[in-house]
Structure formats: structure tokens, C-alpha cells
Design a protein around this motif. Structure first.
Motif, PDB file in Angstrom:
ATOM      1  N   UNK A  81      -3.279  -7.334 -17.662  1.00  0.00           N
ATOM      2  CA  UNK A  81      -3.865  -7.296 -16.294  1.00  0.00           C
ATOM      3  C   UNK A  81      -2.386  -7.780 -15.570  1.00  0.00           C
ATOM      4  N   UNK A  82      -2.195  -7.353 -14.364  1.00  0.00           N
ATOM      5  CA  UNK A  82      -1.357  -7.634 -13.614  1.00  0.00           C
ATOM      6  C   UNK A  82      -1.604  -8.147 -12.212  1.00  0.00           C
ATOM      7  N   UNK A  83      -1.070  -9.508 -11.967  1.00  0.00           N
ATOM      8  CA  UNK A  83      -1.498  -9.936 -10.374  1.00  0.00           C
ATOM      9  C   UNK A  83      -0.946  -9.122  -9.398  1.00  0.00           C
ATOM     10  N   UNK A  84      -1.462  -9.270  -8.185  1.00  0.00           N
ATOM     11  CA  UNK A  84      -0.994  -8.485  -7.053  1.00  0.00           C
ATOM     12  C   UNK A  84       0.535  -9.023  -6.864  1.00  0.00           C
ATOM     13  N   UNK A  85       1.333  -7.863  -6.624  1.00  0.00           N
ATOM     14  CA  UNK A  85       2.603  -8.073  -6.206  1.00  0.00           C
ATOM     15  C   UNK A  85       3.252  -7.240  -5.087  1.00  0.00           C
ATOM     16  N   UNK A  86       4.273  -7.529  -4.556  1.00  0.00           N
ATOM     17  CA  UNK A  86       5.058  -7.004  -3.502  1.00  0.00           C
ATOM     18  C   UNK A  86       6.303  -6.246  -3.917  1.00  0.00           C
ATOM     19  N   UNK A  87       6.422  -5.269  -3.341  1.00  0.00           N
ATOM     20  CA  UNK A  87       7.902  -4.331  -3.457  1.00  0.00           C
ATOM     21  C   UNK A  87       8.385  -3.907  -2.429  1.00  0.00           C
ATOM     22  N   UNK A  88       9.838  -3.763  -2.340  1.00  0.00           N
ATOM     23  CA  UNK A  88      10.441  -3.062  -1.012  1.00  0.00           C
ATOM     24  C   UNK A  88      11.164  -2.256  -1.672  1.00  0.00           C
ATOM     25  N   UNK A  89      11.235  -0.901  -0.942  1.00  0.00           N
ATOM     26  CA  UNK A  89      11.997  -0.034  -1.367  1.00  0.00           C
ATOM     27  C   UNK A  89      12.255   1.413  -0.550  1.00  0.00           C
ATOM     28  N   UNK A  90      12.581   2.365  -1.312  1.00  0.00           N
ATOM     29  CA  UNK A  90      12.754   3.806  -0.298  1.00  0.00           C
ATOM     30  C   UNK A  90      11.767   4.527  -1.015  1.00  0.00           C
ATOM     31  N   UNK A  91      11.107   5.360   0.010  1.00  0.00           N
ATOM     32  CA  UNK A  91       9.827   6.238  -0.510  1.00  0.00           C
ATOM     33  C   UNK A  91      10.420   7.859  -0.222  1.00  0.00           C
TER      34      UNK A  91
ATOM     35  N   UNK B 255       8.681 -12.320  -0.891  1.00  0.00           N
ATOM     36  CA  UNK B 255       7.873 -12.089   0.195  1.00  0.00           C
ATOM     37  C   UNK B 255       8.413 -10.863   0.876  1.00  0.00           C
ATOM     38  N   UNK B 256       7.997 -10.330   2.128  1.00  0.00           N
ATOM     39  CA  UNK B 256       8.626  -9.324   2.792  1.00  0.00           C
ATOM     40  C   UNK B 256       8.894  -9.557   4.209  1.00  0.00           C
ATOM     41  N   UNK B 257       9.328 -10.843   4.485  1.00  0.00           N
ATOM     42  CA  UNK B 257       9.722 -11.137   5.893  1.00  0.00           C
ATOM     43  C   UNK B 257      10.874 -10.306   6.282  1.00  0.00           C
TER      44      UNK B 257
ATOM     45  N   UNK C 244       7.737  -1.970   2.596  1.00  0.00           N
ATOM     46  CA  UNK C 244       7.191  -2.732   1.667  1.00  0.00           C
ATOM     47  C   UNK C 244       5.705  -2.391   1.603  1.00  0.00           C
ATOM     48  N   UNK C 245       5.324  -2.670   0.148  1.00  0.00           N
ATOM     49  CA  UNK C 245       4.027  -2.309  -0.407  1.00  0.00           C
ATOM     50  C   UNK C 245       3.499  -3.491  -1.076  1.00  0.00           C
ATOM     51  N   UNK C 246       2.181  -3.652  -0.935  1.00  0.00           N
ATOM     52  CA  UNK C 246       1.447  -4.624  -2.074  1.00  0.00           C
ATOM     53  C   UNK C 246       0.755  -3.688  -3.075  1.00  0.00           C
TER      54      UNK C 246
END
Length: 155
Positions: free
Chosen positions: A10-20, A76-78, A86-88
Motif C-alpha cells: 500500500x502506498x500513501x498519497x504522494x505528489x509528483x512534478x513532471x512533463x506530460x 510540496x508543489x508550491x 503537478x499531480x497527486x
């Protein structure tokens, strides 16, 4: 090709930043996406693990198109760099498979997961995206063998 039974986590919620990217990857667009993303990773502040990067892949049933985000985890995604998103990724249960081999054989690993393992398991694929976890030491485009952890969201 041999794959061992997946580890269920099980993985907790996390944030990513990247290119789509969105499409069918008919002209090696994913390779181009990664090649343009890697030099820009240093622009991303608040990275959680400097040694890991992630491919976030969302399939659309009935379509050959998919979305894919080359990314890193962030605290964080500030501050999101220009032309990045950014995606959660929400909490979920995953089956983790380890692909060892060339990128050309990655499709065979997915064929095994979706064509053999998943239909014969007691799990169903959830609606969340698949996650490819890359150790950046293994992401040199000149390597013949990669180690990629593939997280399949299950319910």
C-alpha cells in the motif's frame, strides 16, 4: 523472460512534478519526453529522492492513446517549473513487478502482467495510473539493461 510473483504493498498519497505526453507513442515520443525531462529535473524544488524518477501512465479503455508523465516525487508543489505539471497520486494498493532487461522487452513484461498474471489473480486493476519507478543510475540511454519497478494499482 521470467518474472517472480509481485509484492503487494500500500502506498500513501504522494505528489509528483513532471512533463506530460498524450498519444500512442508511435514515434518514440516517450523516449523524447524523458530525454527532455532529465536535464530539467534540477529545476524541480523539494524533490524527495534525488535517485528516483517515475513514469505515471494512465490507460484509457477502448483507446490506444494514453497519458504519461515523466516525473519526480516532491514534498510540496508550491513551485512548478514552466511547462511542467503537478499531480497527486492517491493512496492505493499495488502489485509491484520488477522488469530487468532492455526497454525493448518492457512490452513483454506488461503483456505478462495484464495478459497472464492479472486475469489469473484475485485482483482487479483499479482506475489509478500505473507507475514505473526508475533508479536514475539505470537510466543512461546507452545501457542495455534496465531495472524498472512497475506498480500496478489493484483492488
Amino acid at each position: 523472460m521470467e518474472l517472480s510473483e509481485p509484492k503487494i504493498v500500500e502506498l500513501d498519497t504522494f505528489k509528483i512534478i513532471g512533463t506530460k505526453y498524450f498519444g500512442k507513442n508511435q514515434h518514440d515520443e516517450l523516449k523524447k519526453l524523458w530525454n527532455s525531462f532529465y536535464p530539467r529535473m534540477e529545476e524541480i524544488k523539494n524533490r524527495i529522492d534525488e535517485q528516483k524518477s517515475y513514469g505515471i501512465c494512465k490507460l484509457f479503455p477502448g483507446s490506444s492513446k494514453f497519458s504519461y508523465i515523466s516525473s519526480v516525487k516532491v514534498a510540496n508543489s508550491e513551485e512548478v517549473p514552466e511547462n511542467m505539471i503537478c499531480k497527486i497520486i492517491p493512496f492505493s494498493k499495488y502489485a509491484i513487478f520488477t522488469h530487468k532487461g532492455s526497454l525493448n522487452s518492457l512490452g513483454q513484461t506488461y503483456e505478462y502482467i495484464y495478459g497472464i498474471w492479472l486475469p489469473n489473480s484475485s485482483y482487479e486493476h483499479s482506475t489509478l495510473p500505473d507507475i514505473e519507478e526508475y533508479d536514475n543510475a539505470y537510466c543512461d540511454p546507452n545501457l542495455d539493461e534496465y531495472v524498472i519497478n512497475i506498480y500496478i494499482p489493484i483492488k
